[in-house]
Design a protein around this motif. Sequence first.
Motif, PDB file in Angstrom:
ATOM      1  N   MET A  33     -17.104  -8.697 -16.165  1.00  0.00           N
ATOM      2  CA  MET A  33     -16.271  -7.989 -15.192  1.00  0.00           C
ATOM      3  C   MET A  33     -16.688  -8.350 -13.773  1.00  0.00           C
ATOM      4  O   MET A  33     -15.846  -8.590 -12.894  1.00  0.00           O
ATOM      5  CB  MET A  33     -16.393  -6.472 -15.407  1.00  0.00           C
ATOM      6  CG  MET A  33     -15.736  -5.951 -16.664  1.00  0.00           C
ATOM      7  SD  MET A  33     -16.050  -4.177 -16.886  1.00  0.00           S
ATOM      8  CE  MET A  33     -14.927  -3.796 -18.246  1.00  0.00           C
ATOM      9  N   GLY A  34     -17.996  -8.349 -13.535  1.00  0.00           N
ATOM     10  CA  GLY A  34     -18.489  -8.692 -12.210  1.00  0.00           C
ATOM     11  C   GLY A  34     -18.096 -10.096 -11.785  1.00  0.00           C
ATOM     12  O   GLY A  34     -17.713 -10.322 -10.635  1.00  0.00           O
ATOM     13  N   ARG A  35     -18.181 -11.043 -12.733  1.00  0.00           N
ATOM     14  CA  ARG A  35     -17.784 -12.421 -12.427  1.00  0.00           C
ATOM     15  C   ARG A  35     -16.303 -12.511 -12.103  1.00  0.00           C
ATOM     16  O   ARG A  35     -15.883 -13.163 -11.149  1.00  0.00           O
ATOM     17  CB  ARG A  35     -18.109 -13.340 -13.612  1.00  0.00           C
ATOM     18  CG  ARG A  35     -19.564 -13.710 -13.757  1.00  0.00           C
ATOM     19  CD  ARG A  35     -19.750 -14.867 -14.727  1.00  0.00           C
ATOM     20  NE  ARG A  35     -19.239 -14.589 -16.062  1.00  0.00           N
ATOM     21  CZ  ARG A  35     -19.930 -13.987 -17.018  1.00  0.00           C
ATOM     22  NH1 ARG A  35     -21.168 -13.574 -16.779  1.00  0.00           N
ATOM     23  NH2 ARG A  35     -19.400 -13.790 -18.214  1.00  0.00           N
ATOM     24  N   GLU A  36     -15.482 -11.874 -12.925  1.00  0.00           N
ATOM     25  CA  GLU A  36     -14.037 -11.959 -12.760  1.00  0.00           C
ATOM     26  C   GLU A  36     -13.575 -11.345 -11.438  1.00  0.00           C
ATOM     27  O   GLU A  36     -12.638 -11.834 -10.804  1.00  0.00           O
ATOM     28  CB  GLU A  36     -13.328 -11.261 -13.923  1.00  0.00           C
ATOM     29  CG  GLU A  36     -13.331 -12.040 -15.216  1.00  0.00           C
ATOM     30  CD  GLU A  36     -12.482 -13.300 -15.118  1.00  0.00           C
ATOM     31  OE1 GLU A  36     -11.370 -13.226 -14.547  1.00  0.00           O
ATOM     32  OE2 GLU A  36     -12.926 -14.352 -15.598  1.00  0.00           O
ATOM     33  N   LEU A  37     -14.239 -10.268 -11.037  1.00  0.00           N
ATOM     34  CA  LEU A  37     -13.795  -9.534  -9.859  1.00  0.00           C
ATOM     35  C   LEU A  37     -14.556  -9.932  -8.596  1.00  0.00           C
ATOM     36  O   LEU A  37     -14.215  -9.474  -7.501  1.00  0.00           O
ATOM     37  CB  LEU A  37     -13.930  -8.027 -10.101  1.00  0.00           C
ATOM     38  CG  LEU A  37     -13.040  -7.475 -11.220  1.00  0.00           C
ATOM     39  CD1 LEU A  37     -13.398  -6.028 -11.527  1.00  0.00           C
ATOM     40  CD2 LEU A  37     -11.568  -7.590 -10.842  1.00  0.00           C
ATOM     41  N   GLY A  38     -15.593 -10.746  -8.750  1.00  0.00           N
ATOM     42  CA  GLY A  38     -16.374 -11.160  -7.590  1.00  0.00           C
ATOM     43  C   GLY A  38     -17.156 -10.032  -6.958  1.00  0.00           C
ATOM     44  O   GLY A  38     -17.467 -10.067  -5.764  1.00  0.00           O
ATOM     45  N   SER A  39     -17.514  -9.044  -7.745  1.00  0.00           N
ATOM     46  CA  SER A  39     -18.267  -7.886  -7.263  1.00  0.00           C
ATOM     47  C   SER A  39     -19.125  -7.367  -8.411  1.00  0.00           C
ATOM     48  O   SER A  39     -18.605  -7.019  -9.474  1.00  0.00           O
ATOM     49  CB  SER A  39     -17.310  -6.784  -6.787  1.00  0.00           C
ATOM     50  OG  SER A  39     -18.021  -5.626  -6.407  1.00  0.00           O
ATOM     51  N   ALA A  40     -20.419  -7.322  -8.200  1.00  0.00           N
ATOM     52  CA  ALA A  40     -21.341  -6.945  -9.275  1.00  0.00           C
ATOM     53  C   ALA A  40     -20.989  -5.587  -9.866  1.00  0.00           C
ATOM     54  O   ALA A  40     -20.761  -4.615  -9.136  1.00  0.00           O
ATOM     55  CB  ALA A  40     -22.776  -6.921  -8.756  1.00  0.00           C
ATOM     56  N   SER A  49     -25.500 -10.933  -8.781  1.00  0.00           N
ATOM     57  CA  SER A  49     -24.165 -10.944  -8.191  1.00  0.00           C
ATOM     58  C   SER A  49     -23.100 -10.538  -9.202  1.00  0.00           C
ATOM     59  O   SER A  49     -21.966 -10.226  -8.826  1.00  0.00           O
ATOM     60  CB  SER A  49     -23.839 -12.340  -7.647  1.00  0.00           C
ATOM     61  OG  SER A  49     -23.880 -13.311  -8.696  1.00  0.00           O
ATOM     62  N   GLU A  50     -23.467 -10.519 -10.493  1.00  0.00           N
ATOM     63  CA  GLU A  50     -22.549 -10.142 -11.558  1.00  0.00           C
ATOM     64  C   GLU A  50     -22.855  -8.761 -12.125  1.00  0.00           C
ATOM     65  O   GLU A  50     -21.939  -7.999 -12.441  1.00  0.00           O
ATOM     66  CB  GLU A  50     -22.619 -11.154 -12.705  1.00  0.00           C
ATOM     67  CG  GLU A  50     -22.292 -12.568 -12.306  1.00  0.00           C
ATOM     68  CD  GLU A  50     -22.602 -13.571 -13.398  1.00  0.00           C
ATOM     69  OE1 GLU A  50     -22.191 -14.727 -13.246  1.00  0.00           O
ATOM     70  OE2 GLU A  50     -23.237 -13.188 -14.415  1.00  0.00           O
ATOM     71  N   LEU A  51     -24.141  -8.468 -12.268  1.00  0.00           N
ATOM     72  CA  LEU A  51     -24.557  -7.273 -13.010  1.00  0.00           C
ATOM     73  C   LEU A  51     -25.755  -6.610 -12.351  1.00  0.00           C
ATOM     74  O   LEU A  51     -26.726  -7.274 -11.990  1.00  0.00           O
ATOM     75  CB  LEU A  51     -24.918  -7.648 -14.451  1.00  0.00           C
ATOM     76  CG  LEU A  51     -25.537  -6.552 -15.317  1.00  0.00           C
ATOM     77  CD1 LEU A  51     -24.516  -5.462 -15.624  1.00  0.00           C
ATOM     78  CD2 LEU A  51     -26.099  -7.134 -16.606  1.00  0.00           C
TER      79      LEU A  51
END
Length: 420
Positions: A174-181, A221-223
Amino acid sequence: MPGEGDVTNNYDLAREAFAGWGVDTDAAITALSAVPISVHCWQGDDVGGFERKSGTSGGGIQATGNHPGRARNPDELRADLDFAFAQIPGRHRLNLHACYLDTAEQPDRDEIEYRHFASWVDWAKENGLGLDFNPTFFAHAKADDNLTLSHPDAGIRDFWIEHGRRCREIAAAMGRELGSAAVNNIWVPDGSKDTPVDRMAARRRLEASLDAMFAETFQKSELIDAVESKLFGIGVESMTVGSHEFYLGYAIRKGTALCLDMGHFHPTESVADKLSAVALSVEDILLHVSRPVRWDSDHVVLLNDDLLAMAQELVFADLLPRTRIGLDFFDATISRTAAWVVGVRNMQKALLRAFLLPQARLKALEARLDYTARLVLTEEARDLPFAAVWAEYCARAEVPVGEALLGRLEAYQAAVSGRG
């Protein structure tokens, strides 16, 4: 109801009043607009979720009341959230529990995958929202003893470890897809109803299970991993395995974020006071904003002294860059969408009031031990026109205040009251 001109005139007067105290109201509004609040999905359906499973234990979690309009599926829940976010100024996040998967499949908790939550990511992208995540360690047949990661049965522990691993993978995606951890927060209901004789064994099992669950490394940056304590719960009144001291030590040793839930401490404790204390030892803080009444009863957040103290500590201690703020309450006695809107807006109002205080001046008085002037100014500041600044912020975001807000909330509630 005040018109647009009234709001502008009131704000102009308020801006002058605050300027006399050395406070820039426009800067305060800008600062507030940069603070996202993570809105908890489970208020919308009374912590039910959308699994097709059997299980009898709620892990000490119970929503009371039967107000009409409960969301019955992901589409209804997203529609309710769309409405709620439209009444709240700023850009925010959604905090999603693992039991809120959106799929026709029937995976068990140790079988869930990112694809079971892809629709939530698509929705978040469309609405410019971030997502946070939580493993669901309750309301399952393998949690009926109120024991999960600390269970004496290795097979049950392995089941929940796998659930936790998969949740971390999902949150990171989710963090990768949205660009927000995405914050992935660990809370387990584990504990004992009566006095245990071997606390150490249970806590060693919990520590080992957490270590196994956190074995895989993800980019920050992802999690962001977080761990959350609890004082007690229904069925675990005598001992919770994951106490505050347990998780404080774990977070320091392992480098995870520490979650402080306002309902998970003794009623006489100030969670606001804990922020600066733990911030010296942990890098990241997760804050669950709730309103306990006598115990962890998760009432809708009010703009009360506890909330104001929390917000002031976050601002005055410069902790906002290191703190993720999320809400955690569930009340089925009132409109669920109204509860979201009131709760988030009250958190924002508390932060705005903190931004509008003459911070530097108050700190200077305290540093030179002038407690009389500190007291006088702190009390006099209560009379400043905070409401006019809030109304201006809402006007800029094109969201309602006062009677206009009530009208929208009532109209939406009437539209969803027919849900079975």
